[in-house]
Enzyme design. Structure first.
Site, PDB file in Angstrom:
ATOM      1  N   TYR A 141      54.779  -2.915-118.007  1.00  0.00           N
ATOM      2  CA  TYR A 141      53.624  -3.587-118.592  1.00  0.00           C
ATOM      3  C   TYR A 141      53.934  -5.026-118.999  1.00  0.00           C
ATOM      4  CZ  TYR A 141      51.351   0.981-118.818  1.00  0.00           C
ATOM      5  OH  TYR A 141      50.799   2.187-118.501  1.00  0.00           O
ATOM      6  N   LYS A 189      62.551   9.400-114.606  1.00  0.00           N
ATOM      7  CA  LYS A 189      62.435   9.707-113.179  1.00  0.00           C
ATOM      8  C   LYS A 189      63.783   9.327-112.554  1.00  0.00           C
ATOM      9  CE  LYS A 189      60.023  10.930-109.521  1.00  0.00           C
ATOM     10  NZ  LYS A 189      59.563  12.309-109.266  1.00  0.00           N
ATOM     11  N   ASP A 221      57.348  14.108-113.687  1.00  0.00           N
ATOM     12  CA  ASP A 221      56.358  14.981-113.039  1.00  0.00           C
ATOM     13  C   ASP A 221      56.445  16.403-113.590  1.00  0.00           C
ATOM     14  OD1 ASP A 221      58.856  14.992-111.835  1.00  0.00           O
ATOM     15  OD2 ASP A 221      58.131  14.829-109.770  1.00  0.00           O
ATOM     16  N   ASP A 245      52.560   6.164-121.757  1.00  0.00           N
ATOM     17  CA  ASP A 245      51.119   5.901-121.754  1.00  0.00           C
ATOM     18  C   ASP A 245      50.398   7.099-121.129  1.00  0.00           C
ATOM     19  OD1 ASP A 245      48.697   4.605-121.973  1.00  0.00           O
ATOM     20  OD2 ASP A 245      48.976   3.373-120.184  1.00  0.00           O
ATOM     21  N   ASP A 249      48.305  10.379-123.182  1.00  0.00           N
ATOM     22  CA  ASP A 249      46.881  10.681-122.960  1.00  0.00           C
ATOM     23  C   ASP A 249      46.709  12.136-122.533  1.00  0.00           C
ATOM     24  OD1 ASP A 249      45.884   8.190-123.633  1.00  0.00           O
ATOM     25  OD2 ASP A 249      44.623   8.039-121.851  1.00  0.00           O
TER      26      ASP A 249
HETATM   27  C1  IPM Z   1      47.152   2.742-125.004  1.00  0.00           C
HETATM   28  C2  IPM Z   1      46.208   2.009-124.075  1.00  0.00           C
HETATM   29  C3  IPM Z   1      46.792   0.645-123.817  1.00  0.00           C
HETATM   30  C4  IPM Z   1      48.162   0.822-123.200  1.00  0.00           C
HETATM   31  C5  IPM Z   1      45.915  -0.241-122.951  1.00  0.00           C
HETATM   32  C6  IPM Z   1      44.538  -0.425-123.530  1.00  0.00           C
HETATM   33  C7  IPM Z   1      46.558  -1.571-122.681  1.00  0.00           C
HETATM   34  O1  IPM Z   1      46.034   2.737-122.919  1.00  0.00           O
HETATM   35  O2  IPM Z   1      47.321   2.316-126.157  1.00  0.00           O
HETATM   36  O3  IPM Z   1      47.733   3.741-124.589  1.00  0.00           O
HETATM   37  O4  IPM Z   1      48.268   1.118-122.023  1.00  0.00           O
HETATM   38  O5  IPM Z   1      49.129   0.712-123.922  1.00  0.00           O
HETATM   39 MG    MG Z   2      46.955   4.606-122.889  1.00  0.00          MG
END
Ligand code: IPM
Ligand code: MG
Length: 368
Positions: A141, A189, A221, A245, A249
């Site tokens: 990132y 990985k 994975d 990330d 989620d």
């Molecule tokens: C998170 C979000 C952010 C990230 C985005 C909005 C840049 O997805 O906080 O996980 O990827 O870090």
């Molecule tokens: Mg995120």
């Protein structure tokens, strides 16, 4: 205790849930005799609209001078087609980098009254209590170059890490594991990526420093599968930026209540930025129906990690749990036979639970 807190409401439902955070913090301040001074600043799409910059200098300045930062959410369709330097997400990535917030902590722990809404069978998810620790200021990132070449037909992103960046996040993960069940899963990985092989080496080195912690390595994975099939298996998970990330989620929906989850982005000296995991939800913005509980629980994390106020943090968490037990829920939470509440109503219920406790405490104290 007197503290300066910067508020970054941001976009979508950000401003509404930030109001709830303020009310809760003001209540805690008056109950416990603290002084919290709030300073509001722009970030994300809101800052693009007002200052043509997702992260104005003034915001960075204010955050650097603050004891802690609270963030609502950034992003929305309106800015989706903007060039990359004018995207709301740039503001969020930028403030994390500017403050050096290398450790992202995402606790994934369900509330009993909400577990039935999990996509997993309730018996599978019950009892899960995971802390995901994601490296936040390095890797893909932030690596350069990140660009299109040859008329847009070739593209490059760069995965760059320095040893010390891996060491400090891995060390943080071992420390966290020591305060929990002493089980650490490191995700990488290493069968493909050189960066992952270096990561694994460092985890193995650090394991000698924390012999009480049981360490396992999982490929990303396989980790993605195991989170779904056996969430109970995990205690602390540590991983680099991109994997973290994605996995965080994935894990965040397991409890059936994405709207409830807080997060902390911190560095070693305790300064931190706190935000709910759920994002800006532009479709329901301004309707007064957004769930403020993830934001409120983020204030609890802030009190605990940046201000050292453990008791106050635990009180907020208790008040939120009680509010759910009483049946209050926002539209995103599926609660059987509950009382549907808007943002303000459910915040009021949390406040009621926060203050009721102190009254019953003082009544108890009278008899001591
Ligand atoms: C998170 C979000 C952010 C990230 C985005 C909005 C840049 O997805 O906080 O996980 O990827 O870090
Ligand atoms: Mg995120």
């Amino acid at each position: 205790m007197k503290k300066n807190i910067v508020l970054l409401p941001g976009d979508g439902i950000g401003p509404e849930i930030m109001e709830s955070a303020k009310v809760v913090l003001n209540t805690v301040a008056s109950e416990y005799n603290h002084e919290f001074n709030f300073h509001e600043h722009a970030i994300g799409g809101d800052a693009i609209d007002r200052f043509n910059n997702p992260l104005p200098e003034e915001t960075i300045h204010a955050c650097k001078a603050a004891d802690a930062v609270l963030l609502g959410a950034v992003g929305g369709k309106k800015w989706d087609n903007n060039p990359s330097h004018l995207r709301p997400e740039k503001g969020l990535l930028g403030i994390r980098k500017a403050l050096g917030l290398f450790a992202n902590l995402r606790p994934i722990k369900g509330f009993n009254s909400l577990l039935h809404a999990s996509p997993l069978k309730e018996e599978k998810i019950a009892g899960s209590d995971i802390l995901i620790i994601r490296e936040l200021t390095g890797g893909l990132y932030f690596g350069t170059p990140s660009e299109r070449r040859e008329n847009g037909n070739v593209v490059v992103d760069t995965l760059y890490y320095e040893r010390h960046e891996m060491e400090r996040i891995i060390d943080k993960a071992f420390q966290s594991a020591m305060q929990r069940k002493k089980q650490l899963t490191s995700v990488d990985k290493a069968n493909v990526l050189e960066s992952s092989r270096m990561w694994r080496e460092i985890v193995d080195e650090k394991a000698n420093v924390y012999p009480e912690v049981e360490v396992e390595h999982l490929l990303v994975d396989a980790a993605a599968m195991k989170l779904i099939t056996q969430p109970n298996h995990f205690d602390v998970i540590v991983t680099e930026n991109l994997f973290g990330d994605i996995l965080s989620d994935e894990a965040s929906v397991l409890t059936g209540s994405l709207g409830m989850l807080p997060s902390a982005s911190i560095r070693t000296d305790g300064v931190g930025l706190y935000e709910p995991v759920h994002g800006s939800a532009p479709d329901i913005a301004g309707k007064g129906i957004a769930n403020p509980l993830g934001m409120i629980l983020s204030t609890a994390m802030m009190l605990r990690h940046s201000l050292g106020l453990e008791e106050e943090a635990a009180e907020i968490e208790r008040a939120v749990n009680e509010t759910l037990e009483q049946g209050y829920h926002t539209a995103d939470l599926q609660l059987k036979n509950g009382k549907l509440a808007g943002t303000k109503e459910i915040t009021d219920a949390v406040i009621e639970n926060l203050t009721t406790k102190s009254i019953s405490n003082s009544i108890c104290n009278m008899y001591v």
